[in-house]
Write a protein that holds these residues in place. Sequence first.
Motif, PDB file in Angstrom:
ATOM      1  N   UNK A  58      12.365  63.834  29.604  1.00  0.00           N
ATOM      2  CA  UNK A  58      12.971  63.828  30.955  1.00  0.00           C
ATOM      3  C   UNK A  58      11.876  64.153  31.790  1.00  0.00           C
ATOM      4  N   UNK A  59      10.646  64.225  31.515  1.00  0.00           N
ATOM      5  CA  UNK A  59       9.467  64.138  32.694  1.00  0.00           C
ATOM      6  C   UNK A  59       8.981  65.733  32.465  1.00  0.00           C
ATOM      7  N   UNK A  60       8.807  66.193  33.704  1.00  0.00           N
ATOM      8  CA  UNK A  60       8.170  67.669  33.787  1.00  0.00           C
ATOM      9  C   UNK A  60       8.776  68.082  35.147  1.00  0.00           C
ATOM     10  N   UNK A  61       8.654  69.355  35.461  1.00  0.00           N
ATOM     11  CA  UNK A  61       9.107  70.042  36.473  1.00  0.00           C
ATOM     12  C   UNK A  61       7.807  70.841  37.226  1.00  0.00           C
ATOM     13  N   UNK A  62       7.557  70.500  38.481  1.00  0.00           N
ATOM     14  CA  UNK A  62       6.330  71.193  38.937  1.00  0.00           C
ATOM     15  C   UNK A  62       6.926  71.897  40.227  1.00  0.00           C
ATOM     16  N   UNK A  63       6.426  73.386  40.011  1.00  0.00           N
ATOM     17  CA  UNK A  63       6.885  74.204  41.126  1.00  0.00           C
ATOM     18  C   UNK A  63       5.704  74.712  42.076  1.00  0.00           C
ATOM     19  N   UNK A  64       5.560  75.034  43.010  1.00  0.00           N
ATOM     20  CA  UNK A  64       4.709  75.764  43.718  1.00  0.00           C
ATOM     21  C   UNK A  64       4.978  77.193  44.309  1.00  0.00           C
ATOM     22  N   UNK A  65       4.208  78.199  44.073  1.00  0.00           N
ATOM     23  CA  UNK A  65       4.324  79.597  44.745  1.00  0.00           C
ATOM     24  C   UNK A  65       5.204  80.589  43.724  1.00  0.00           C
ATOM     25  N   UNK A  66       5.209  81.753  44.002  1.00  0.00           N
ATOM     26  CA  UNK A  66       5.851  82.705  43.140  1.00  0.00           C
ATOM     27  C   UNK A  66       7.265  82.477  43.195  1.00  0.00           C
TER      28      UNK A  66
END
Length: 405
Positions: free
Chosen positions: A348-356
């Motif tokens: 299903x791909x990947x999840x990329x998040x930014x910040x706390x």
Amino acid sequence: MRLIIIGAGFAGMYAALSAARLRDIQGVSPEELEIALVAPEPTLVVRPRLYEQKPETLTAPLLDVLNAIDVVYVQGSAESIDTKSRVVQVATAKGTRKTLSYDRLVVATGSRLFRPNIPGLAEHGFSVDQLDDAIALDRHLHSLPDRPAMNGRDTVVVAGGGFTGIEAATEMPARLRKILGKDAKPRVIIVDRNSAIAPDMGEGPRPVIEEALRKIGVETRLGAGVASLDKSGVTLSNGEHIETETVIWAAGIRAAPLTQQIPAERDNFGRLLVDRDLRVPGVAGVFATGDAARAACDDVGNYALMSCQHATRMGAFAGNNAAAELLGVPTKPYHQKGYVTCLDLGEAGALFTVGWERQVKMVGDVGKKTKQEINTVWIYPPKAERAAALASADPERVTDVTGFF
Ligand SMILES: Cc1cc2nc3c(=O)[nH]c(=O)nc-3n(C[C@H](O)[C@H](O)[C@H](O)COP(=O)(O)OP(=O)(O)OC[C@H]3O[C@@H](n4cnc5c(N)ncnc54)[C@H](O)[C@@H]3O)c2cc1C
């Protein structure tokens, strides 16, 4: 003068590189300031990838780069530290012992999976924590086709629905189909005591993870813990029994045991509390870094997580500061403003998040491309070229993701 670094993980590797960098900048010779790195093997185990197939390939050699920067490699495991007389005892695999004195010590011994005293876990549980664990799991998975296709042979239960559990579970359907044949119908189930998957990820990213699990058919059992394991499978705290030959324990992590030998305060994970220079307060000459240390990243209450991203930069600051004290130059307080997470979600791909607060920036194939780049390029050691390797360890620049996203 001698600076000893214990551990050749992300933190230890960057501590060595940045200490050598500062020595070089100050024009001090390796004879005047010896930098020694103690670890069982002169390799970096790429722990963030150990949920993948072919785990035996997930190491990177370090000896050439250490030689290129005049860091002495000492093979062995640090057994004891006497912080009063500033001495480390190192045991080799052959059973011999070496005693090394230090002027400054950097403890970069990382972390280990915590296995609670659950009946059957020690005998029947697998993990993806250390290289040997991941290889044992992989061998076991490859032995499945030789077993009768019954009793939950094609079922994998992952205990723990945090980062590592999710990555191990979402990788598993494709990995099992490769081993069992493309027509196999593997079952993968994540079990977690919490009532929601990925308890630390928060509300924003969670729907992306839940959708990914649905898409690739990974089941969850939430609000129930693992009560026991035996040959037939796993029994949950709500009484449910799941037939399986493969349980992967991915719940809980602790600092490696060597930290207990430093007479100082530790947190619930066993990490040494450190000051802004990553010094262990009250223990002269000792610094701690990476997963072995609890350090503030900023002035607004964020603390470094047990993550590669933090370990790498903390390593660079600890090595720099330990060397700085010996070279008589100012130390640099550790700080790490940028924080991202990149969670592999298998097919299903990947999840990329930014910040706390974990703002979702990329999902699916786009996220996957970034994850693959992180996992195959960013976290690997620099090449064994002196100038470039030393330059890569400028503490102000190491894993500073602020400018990227
Ligand atoms: C499956 C998995 C997935 C992960 N995914 C991510 C991710 O996506 N992103 C992320 O940022 N982080 C991830 N992590 C976490 C990351 O791997 C760790 O935070 C990181 O490895 C910590 O680096 P470190 O250098 O502090 O410790 P380690 O990498 O654990 O290295 C410790 C070193 O110390 C050595 N050592 C220990 N005890 C001794 C001793 N007594 N004497 C000598 N040497 C010793 C070890 O051999 C090793 O060389 C993941 C971890 C796992 C297991």
